[in-house]
Design an enzyme around this catalytic site. Structure first.
Site, PDB file in Angstrom:
ATOM      1  N   LYS A  42      -1.225  12.379  18.305  1.00 21.90           N
ATOM      2  CA  LYS A  42      -1.204  12.810  19.878  1.00 21.90           C
ATOM      3  C   LYS A  42      -2.020  14.527  19.274  1.00 21.90           C
ATOM      4  O   LYS A  42      -1.161  15.488  18.929  1.00 21.90           O
ATOM      5  CB  LYS A  42       0.296  13.203  20.472  1.00 21.90           C
ATOM      6  CG  LYS A  42       0.223  14.082  21.622  1.00 21.90           C
ATOM      7  CD  LYS A  42       1.335  13.719  22.314  1.00 21.90           C
ATOM      8  CE  LYS A  42       1.601  14.283  23.631  1.00 21.90           C
ATOM      9  NZ  LYS A  42       0.801  15.561  24.117  1.00 21.90           N
ATOM     10  N   SER A  47       8.732  23.342  22.788  1.00 24.61           N
ATOM     11  CA  SER A  47       9.879  22.425  22.538  1.00 24.61           C
ATOM     12  C   SER A  47      10.914  22.899  23.495  1.00 24.61           C
ATOM     13  O   SER A  47      11.430  22.421  24.118  1.00 24.61           O
ATOM     14  CB  SER A  47      10.563  22.727  21.170  1.00 24.61           C
ATOM     15  OG  SER A  47      10.265  23.960  20.629  1.00 24.61           O
ATOM     16  N   LYS A  70       7.152  12.548  19.728  1.00 23.66           N
ATOM     17  CA  LYS A  70       6.980  13.820  19.093  1.00 23.66           C
ATOM     18  C   LYS A  70       7.709  14.430  17.808  1.00 23.66           C
ATOM     19  O   LYS A  70       8.758  13.845  17.521  1.00 23.66           O
ATOM     20  CB  LYS A  70       7.655  14.893  20.286  1.00 23.66           C
ATOM     21  CG  LYS A  70       6.675  14.726  21.767  1.00 23.66           C
ATOM     22  CD  LYS A  70       5.764  15.960  21.708  1.00 23.66           C
ATOM     23  CE  LYS A  70       5.768  16.398  23.247  1.00 23.66           C
ATOM     24  NZ  LYS A  70       5.555  17.689  23.282  1.00 23.66           N
ATOM     25  N   SER A 117      -0.399  11.676  32.554  1.00 25.21           N
ATOM     26  CA  SER A 117       0.268  12.328  31.557  1.00 25.21           C
ATOM     27  C   SER A 117       1.032  11.256  30.683  1.00 25.21           C
ATOM     28  O   SER A 117       1.070  10.315  30.996  1.00 25.21           O
ATOM     29  CB  SER A 117       1.319  13.361  31.818  1.00 25.21           C
ATOM     30  OG  SER A 117       1.621  14.054  30.935  1.00 25.21           O
ATOM     31  N   LEU A 118       1.782  11.670  29.705  1.00 25.36           N
ATOM     32  CA  LEU A 118       2.473  10.778  28.865  1.00 25.36           C
ATOM     33  C   LEU A 118       4.130  11.066  28.855  1.00 25.36           C
ATOM     34  O   LEU A 118       4.444  12.266  28.958  1.00 25.36           O
ATOM     35  CB  LEU A 118       2.010  10.854  27.225  1.00 25.36           C
ATOM     36  CG  LEU A 118       0.485  10.271  26.970  1.00 25.36           C
ATOM     37  CD1 LEU A 118       0.431  10.638  25.553  1.00 25.36           C
ATOM     38  CD2 LEU A 118       0.691   8.672  27.147  1.00 25.36           C
ATOM     39  N   GLU A 151      -9.627  14.322  24.508  1.00 26.27           N
ATOM     40  CA  GLU A 151      -9.007  15.462  23.993  1.00 26.27           C
ATOM     41  C   GLU A 151      -9.928  16.609  23.484  1.00 26.27           C
ATOM     42  O   GLU A 151     -10.635  16.346  22.513  1.00 26.27           O
ATOM     43  CB  GLU A 151      -7.876  15.419  23.147  1.00 26.27           C
ATOM     44  CG  GLU A 151      -6.866  16.541  23.280  1.00 26.27           C
ATOM     45  CD  GLU A 151      -5.534  16.322  24.312  1.00 26.27           C
ATOM     46  OE1 GLU A 151      -6.009  15.561  25.304  1.00 26.27           O
ATOM     47  OE2 GLU A 151      -4.680  17.229  23.947  1.00 26.27           O
TER      48      GLU A 151
HETATM   49  S1  IVH Z   1      -3.586   8.951  26.277  1.00 25.56           S
HETATM   50  C1  IVH Z   1      -2.698   7.461  30.610  1.00 25.56           C
HETATM   51  N1  IVH Z   1      -3.753   9.500  23.562  1.00 25.56           N
HETATM   52  O1  IVH Z   1      -1.330  14.164  25.909  1.00 25.56           O
HETATM   53  C2  IVH Z   1      -2.560   8.150  28.939  1.00 25.56           C
HETATM   54  N2  IVH Z   1      -3.433  11.235  25.243  1.00 25.56           N
HETATM   55  O2  IVH Z   1       1.255  14.766  27.078  1.00 25.56           O
HETATM   56  C3  IVH Z   1      -3.646   9.169  28.935  1.00 25.56           C
HETATM   57  N3  IVH Z   1      -3.059  13.446  24.369  1.00 25.56           N
HETATM   58  O3  IVH Z   1      -2.788  14.343  28.928  1.00 25.56           O
HETATM   59  C4  IVH Z   1      -3.321  10.029  27.676  1.00 25.56           C
HETATM   60  N4  IVH Z   1      -3.536  12.943  22.277  1.00 25.56           N
HETATM   61  O4  IVH Z   1      -4.030  15.488  26.971  1.00 25.56           O
HETATM   62  C5  IVH Z   1      -3.654   9.916  24.898  1.00 25.56           C
HETATM   63  N5  IVH Z   1      -4.001  10.116  21.352  1.00 25.56           N
HETATM   64  C6  IVH Z   1      -3.911  10.588  22.658  1.00 25.56           C
HETATM   65  C7  IVH Z   1      -3.675  11.878  23.033  1.00 25.56           C
HETATM   66  C8  IVH Z   1      -3.295  12.103  24.293  1.00 25.56           C
HETATM   67  C9  IVH Z   1      -3.260  13.946  23.183  1.00 25.56           C
HETATM   68  C10 IVH Z   1      -2.707  14.411  25.621  1.00 25.56           C
HETATM   69  C11 IVH Z   1      -3.457  14.229  26.719  1.00 25.56           C
HETATM   70  C12 IVH Z   1      -2.341  13.760  27.810  1.00 25.56           C
HETATM   71  C13 IVH Z   1      -1.107  14.457  27.150  1.00 25.56           C
HETATM   72  C14 IVH Z   1       0.025  13.923  27.738  1.00 25.56           C
END
Ligand code: IVH
Length: 695
Positions: A134, A47, A333, A98-99, A191
């Site tokens: 997530k 955070s 989040k 990333s997201l 993941e």
């Molecule tokens: S989709 C282009 N789905 O979060 C989108 N990511 O902060 C690709 N992550 O790099 C990611 N849970 O390592 C997706 N249900 C989920 C996820 C997830 C964790 C992670 C992943 C990504 C990161 C981004």
């Protein structure tokens, strides 16, 4: 944020200040990226990192709106960290993104509306989304050629990752050979993570050997376990995997939507999370977030939010990407369950049995809505193993109702004036010498001469599962001990109405009520009386077993250690404590006094069991109760034969739910577990109490 608008027309000094601030912020974030992604050893919590990133983005927006430019290598535009040199590199095509994050419903609504605009859809469209947790681990790309796992890579900087093929082959969740109707080539993305259980076991094991590496959280443990040169280590670490995406593919027909893709993956034997759902529209999305938030702590793995994705691949394509993240997905989040803070001091608490417990006084921090300002450090050994100094910055985790725990120190941030902690040689309350027993526990040798032990023993004596003296709580006992009015449990029965009334917190009426409650408490059952004495290791269950075996206090007083040992559930330690407690002249005098002052002990017919709906039932307690703490209620229910456990499952018979019950209540309802509210609990306890008295 400073709202003063800085543009090309602002004085040069303002622009320079802003530019300097942004530069230093970028350097700081780069440092944390390296610690997190490359060294698997974060120096701040997620955070705090999110807050830094947010600040950087805000300042860059300000620069851009003033006509300035943002370099492409700014951390705000980049994904993850560099691929470590110790691994060969694997290029990602397409890159692994990333997201973007949101942190509130308002921000999520904003994301959703912008998405509709981008897709050219009317503002009230119920867009079909995929919703799933997530996961808090690290992203990998798994390449399968003709069904065979041929390469696995971490995300790295999104363009190039680390070749971790040999290690990934050691993860049992990830098939080396796919089943079903197989494409020539497919890059499956997802993941790798570590369950909470595997994490706890790993940190416990590291703690056993001195100098063992502690991980701040399951995410870092997963990353550290995967990014190993020795695949054997990965094998031992028990990692898990869920798929959530796709890279390139050949001779594969991409399904219409993401939800379908996950089903196809399952037909290949690739795991995905069964909490994933296809949902329609904004309200359903908000509901999904709320519901997952409630069961978050009960899940076997850490999640830090919900990922919402446009489900249709055609629409994803239409929405497109920005530099580091897709426009068709967002991570919403949850509040953090892990924060970092500083240990201001370490105090010593003296418990009922004289155990000295070091407690960290913390710079107060909020974790998931609760302000935490202290945390137990358990004992000196634990402090040594975790290498904790007074003044250290530490990671603190709070999972659900569980008390906050200091996971590890951050030695990289140790202040110059940090001090090593030492257990005192004397009790901080009564100054008696301390003694160390076989375990790591250090105790005050003062026994009931020590005011801290005395107070704790009296509180225990009067508590609900013991003599149940209503109105005689901690504060009143504290006052009475301090004024020298209460020295031992027998004094409770000696004090007059006049004495009680003269205590600072008691008026005429409450003193009268208290005297009545004390009178009533004189009629006591044998198991409660034994429990009330507060003998080490003798909880409610053992007390009942002893009462059943001997059936009178006289027989108990003359029993031998061997006879105690013969009781089911009483081990050598407990038998020893029992005998030594009951041989102590002072203890014997108090027991005699109590009996003389009118305590009436009903004799126990051997093996008499009280009828209770709780007997032999699996019970979970949640929420808070006006009359007792959850621990106390646990003791009471155990005396009634309940098996009390911490988490709700389909095997749970009853959930006893007090005020502000949260996720456990929802889960119990979902599983059809019978729920007992405070009122029903009261009537059941009254019933059994009555029966106990009639028996
Ligand atoms: S989709 C282009 N789905 O979060 C989108 N990511 O902060 C690709 N992550 O790099 C990611 N849970 O390592 C997706 N249900 C989920 C996820 C997830 C964790 C992670 C992943 C990504 C990161 C981004």
């Amino acid at each position: 944020m400073d709202t003063k608008q800085i543009s090309l027309f602002s004085p040069a000094s303002d622009r320079e200040d802003l530019e300097a601030e942004v530069q230093s912020l970028r350097r700081e974030i780069e440092k944390h990226n390296q610690a997190y992604y490359e060294l698997d050893n974060p120096l701040i919590s997620d955070s705090e990192y999110d807050a830094l990133m947010r600040k950087l983005k805000d300042l860059e927006t300000e620069i851009a709106s003033g006509g300035g430019s943002i370099p492409n290598n700014s951390p705000s535009r980049k994904v993850g960290g560099r691929a470590a040199k110790k691994f060969a590199q694997i290029a990602h095509n397409p890159p692994m993104l990333s997201l973007d994050n949101v942190f509130s419903e308002e921000e999520f609504r904003d994301f959703y509306q912008k998405l509709l605009v981008r897709l050219g859809l009317p503002a009230n469209t119920e867009l079909t989304l995929s919703a799933e947790p997530k996961f808090d681990g690290l992203a990998v790309n798994l390449r399968y050629e003709y069904g065979k796992l041929t390469a696995a890579a971490t995300r790295g900087d999104g363009q190039n990752g680390e070749d971790v093929t040999a290690n990934v082959r050691e993860i049992s969740d990830i098939p080396k050979q796919l089943t079903g109707n197989l494409p020539d080539l497919i890059d499956i993305r997802g993941e790798i993570f570590m369950t909470k259980k595997a994490f706890a076991e790993l940190n416990a094991k590291s703690q056993e050997k001195s100098g063992g590496k502690l991980f701040a959280n399951p995410r870092n443990a997963a990353a550290g376990s995967l990014r190993q040169l020795n695949p054997e280590i990965t094998r031992e670490r028990n990692l898990s995997f869920f798929a959530y995406g796709i890279g390139s593919y050949q001779n594969f027909t991409l399904p219409q939507n993401y939800s379908e893709l996950l089903r196809t993956y399952r037909s290949f034997n690739i795991p995905s999370c069964d909490l994933q759902q296809q949902i329609n529209g904004l309200d359903a999305a908000i509901e999904f977030m709320t519901n997952l938030g409630k069961i978050r702590n009960e899940l076997p793995f850490d999640i830090d939010g919900v990922v919402f994705k446009v489900d249709e691949f055609a629409l994803q394509k239409q929405a497109g990407f920005i530099s580091r993240a897709p426009r068709w997905a967002i991570a919403w989040k949850f509040p953090a369950i892990e924060v970092s803070t500083q240990i201001l001091d370490i105090d010593i608490q003296v418990g009922r049995t004289g155990a000295l417990t070091p407690v960290a006084r913390l710079e107060p921090v909020e974790i998931a809505g609760v302000t935490v300002s202290n945390a137990t450090l358990h004992n000196a050994l634990e402090i040594a193993r975790k290498d904790i100094y007074i003044g250290d910055f530490v990671f603190l985790r709070r999972a659900g109702d569980v008390i906050p725990e200091i996971v590890k120190a951050i030695p990289e941030k140790r202040p110059a004036d940090a001090r090593k902690f030492q257990m005192p040689a004397h009790c901080p309350v009564c100054n008696s010498a301390v003694i160390q027993d076989e375990s790591a526990v250090i105790r005050c040798s003062g026994g009931l001469h020590c005011p801290a032990q005395k107070t704790a023993a009296l509180i225990h004596f009067a508590s609900r599962a013991a003599l149940d003296i209503q109105g005689l709580g901690e504060k009143i006992i504290d006052d009475a001990v301090e004024l020298g009015k209460l020295r031992n449990p027998a004094d409770i029965f000696r004090l007059t109405l006049e004495d009680w009334k003269n205590l600072p917190r008691l008026g005429q009426k409450s003193a009268e009520n208290l005297v009545a409650a004390i009178k009533k408490a004189r009629f006591c059952t044998l198991p409660r009386f034994i429990y009330a004495l507060g003998i080490r290791e003798i909880g409610a269950v053992n007390a009942r077993a002893i009462a059943e075996k001997f059936s009178s206090i006289e027989k108990i007083l003359s029993a031998t250690e061997e006879e105690f040992l013969a009781i089911d559930g009483i081990g050598e330690e407990s038998a020893k404590y029992l005998k030594s407690f009951l041989s102590d002249q002072e203890n014997l005098a108090v027991i005699q006094d109590l009996l003389q002052l009118g305590i009436v002990l009903e004799e126990m017919p051997a093996k008499k069991t009280v009828n209770s709906i709780f007997s032999d039932k699996k019970v979970v307690i949640t929420g808070s109760f006006a009359e007792f703490s959850r621990e106390e209620l646990g003791e009471i229910l155990r005396t009634l034969g309940a098996k009390v456990s911490a988490s709700v499952s389909k095997n749970t018979d009853f959930l006893v739910a007090g005020e502000k019950a949260g996720s456990k209540l929802d889960k119990a309802r979902g599983l059809g577990v019978q729920i007992i509210d405070a009122e029903k609990l009261q009537s059941e306890l009254a019933k059994t109490r009555q029966e106990e008295e009639n028996a």
